[in-house]
Design a protein around this motif. Sequence first.
Motif, PDB file in Angstrom:
ATOM      1  N   PRO A 182      20.905  40.391   6.166  1.00 47.29           N
ATOM      2  CA  PRO A 182      19.453  40.179   6.243  1.00 47.29           C
ATOM      3  C   PRO A 182      18.785  41.274   7.074  1.00 47.29           C
ATOM      4  O   PRO A 182      19.424  41.906   7.927  1.00 47.29           O
ATOM      5  CB  PRO A 182      19.320  38.807   6.908  1.00 47.29           C
ATOM      6  N   ALA A 183      17.501  41.462   6.828  1.00 49.36           N
ATOM      7  CA  ALA A 183      16.756  42.481   7.567  1.00 49.36           C
ATOM      8  C   ALA A 183      16.637  42.123   9.046  1.00 49.36           C
ATOM      9  O   ALA A 183      16.617  43.015   9.902  1.00 49.36           O
ATOM     10  CB  ALA A 183      15.370  42.663   6.951  1.00 49.36           C
ATOM     11  N   PHE A 184      16.569  40.808   9.371  1.00 49.09           N
ATOM     12  CA  PHE A 184      16.476  40.363  10.765  1.00 49.09           C
ATOM     13  C   PHE A 184      17.522  39.293  11.015  1.00 49.09           C
ATOM     14  O   PHE A 184      17.651  38.335  10.251  1.00 49.09           O
ATOM     15  CB  PHE A 184      15.084  39.801  11.089  1.00 49.09           C
ATOM     16  N   SER A 185      18.274  39.490  12.101  1.00 44.11           N
ATOM     17  CA  SER A 185      19.258  38.493  12.523  1.00 44.11           C
ATOM     18  C   SER A 185      19.210  38.434  14.046  1.00 44.11           C
ATOM     19  O   SER A 185      19.973  39.115  14.742  1.00 44.11           O
ATOM     20  CB  SER A 185      20.657  38.913  12.026  1.00 44.11           C
ATOM     21  N   GLY A 221      17.842  53.693   2.885  1.00 42.30           N
ATOM     22  CA  GLY A 221      16.475  53.292   2.566  1.00 42.30           C
ATOM     23  C   GLY A 221      16.051  51.947   3.111  1.00 42.30           C
ATOM     24  O   GLY A 221      15.005  51.435   2.717  1.00 42.30           O
ATOM     25  N   ARG A 222      16.810  51.353   3.994  1.00 45.40           N
ATOM     26  CA  ARG A 222      16.425  50.050   4.546  1.00 45.40           C
ATOM     27  C   ARG A 222      16.595  50.026   6.055  1.00 45.40           C
ATOM     28  O   ARG A 222      17.246  50.894   6.634  1.00 45.40           O
ATOM     29  CB  ARG A 222      17.236  48.924   3.908  1.00 45.40           C
ATOM     30  N   THR A 223      15.987  49.020   6.693  1.00 44.03           N
ATOM     31  CA  THR A 223      16.063  48.831   8.143  1.00 44.03           C
ATOM     32  C   THR A 223      16.597  47.439   8.423  1.00 44.03           C
ATOM     33  O   THR A 223      16.121  46.453   7.851  1.00 44.03           O
ATOM     34  CB  THR A 223      14.678  49.005   8.798  1.00 44.03           C
ATOM     35  N   VAL A 224      17.594  47.384   9.319  1.00 41.55           N
ATOM     36  CA  VAL A 224      18.215  46.106   9.706  1.00 41.55           C
ATOM     37  C   VAL A 224      18.149  45.990  11.224  1.00 41.55           C
ATOM     38  O   VAL A 224      18.498  46.936  11.929  1.00 41.55           O
ATOM     39  CB  VAL A 224      19.680  46.038   9.234  1.00 41.55           C
ATOM     40  N   THR A 225      17.701  44.840  11.714  1.00 40.29           N
ATOM     41  CA  THR A 225      17.630  44.591  13.155  1.00 40.29           C
ATOM     42  C   THR A 225      18.450  43.344  13.482  1.00 40.29           C
ATOM     43  O   THR A 225      18.272  42.290  12.850  1.00 40.29           O
ATOM     44  CB  THR A 225      16.168  44.386  13.607  1.00 40.29           C
ATOM     45  N   THR A 226      19.318  43.473  14.481  1.00 42.92           N
ATOM     46  CA  THR A 226      20.200  42.357  14.856  1.00 42.92           C
ATOM     47  C   THR A 226      20.479  42.387  16.354  1.00 42.92           C
ATOM     48  O   THR A 226      20.390  43.435  16.996  1.00 42.92           O
ATOM     49  CB  THR A 226      21.523  42.429  14.080  1.00 42.92           C
ATOM     50  N   ASP A 227      20.822  41.231  16.905  1.00 47.14           N
ATOM     51  CA  ASP A 227      21.301  41.158  18.295  1.00 47.14           C
ATOM     52  C   ASP A 227      22.791  40.797  18.331  1.00 47.14           C
ATOM     53  O   ASP A 227      23.325  40.427  19.347  1.00 47.14           O
ATOM     54  CB  ASP A 227      20.478  40.164  19.131  1.00 47.14           C
ATOM     55  N   LEU A 264      28.364  44.709   9.049  1.00 49.28           N
ATOM     56  CA  LEU A 264      27.402  45.303   9.976  1.00 49.28           C
ATOM     57  C   LEU A 264      28.042  45.525  11.341  1.00 49.28           C
ATOM     58  O   LEU A 264      27.794  46.549  11.992  1.00 49.28           O
ATOM     59  CB  LEU A 264      26.185  44.394  10.099  1.00 49.28           C
ATOM     60  N   GLU A 265      28.875  44.584  11.786  1.00 50.00           N
ATOM     61  CA  GLU A 265      29.561  44.724  13.083  1.00 50.00           C
ATOM     62  C   GLU A 265      30.460  45.969  13.107  1.00 50.00           C
ATOM     63  O   GLU A 265      30.496  46.710  14.096  1.00 50.00           O
ATOM     64  CB  GLU A 265      30.407  43.473  13.375  1.00 50.00           C
ATOM     65  N   ARG A 266      31.181  46.195  12.016  1.00 51.59           N
ATOM     66  CA  ARG A 266      32.058  47.375  11.957  1.00 51.59           C
ATOM     67  C   ARG A 266      31.250  48.669  12.018  1.00 51.59           C
ATOM     68  O   ARG A 266      31.644  49.636  12.674  1.00 51.59           O
ATOM     69  CB  ARG A 266      32.908  47.337  10.678  1.00 51.59           C
ATOM     70  N   LEU A 267      30.099  48.690  11.367  1.00 47.57           N
ATOM     71  CA  LEU A 267      29.247  49.879  11.385  1.00 47.57           C
ATOM     72  C   LEU A 267      28.690  50.120  12.789  1.00 47.57           C
ATOM     73  O   LEU A 267      28.693  51.263  13.278  1.00 47.57           O
ATOM     74  CB  LEU A 267      28.097  49.707  10.377  1.00 47.57           C
TER      75      LEU A 267
END
Length: 199
Positions: free
Chosen positions: A151-154, A171-177, A185-188
Amino acid sequence: MAARSSALVCATAVALALAGCSAGDDGKPAEPADDASVSVSLSGTPSPSAPAAPSSAAPSAAPSGPTASASPGASDPAGATPPPSGTGQGRKLVTMTVTGGFAGVNREVIVRGDGTVRTADRGASGVRRATSAQFTRLRTLLADPALDDVPAFSLDGGAADRFRYTLQFDGRTVTTDRTGDEPALERLIDALEKWLPGT
């Protein structure tokens, strides 16, 4: 006078013979066989020959110079477009910004297509190059199809002191805490964090 008339008759007869004329059946002189013009001088001295008429069968010269129209050849095909000017190796592959926490950090890492890694931490910046193994690993992580489902926001609204990771790639933006369960995403993030200053 008789001698002069005789010379005139002879000259006329010669001229008619040269012009291809002959007397017709009715006793009148026949028309010349071609378009050649013959002139006779009464003084008996030959006159200069008339200039020959240009032949209609002569090939016309091909136009030359700037007015000549050139047909497109193999070296300049019609509608050809110049080749691309850049390879795209300098474009950004991924950018990750880390903000927040108790100390209020603000760090950034940018990886480009040529393997250049630029980092920044509170105004201080540095540039290095990824090793071949690091770069291959990063490209593999970015190509993981599981990232399409992230998701874009987590974010966990109740944890204000957590770090916030904002990633831009493909081409996308993802924001997470990092409170969600997103292994790809964690591996990246783990791979990118190794380039951040102070880690």
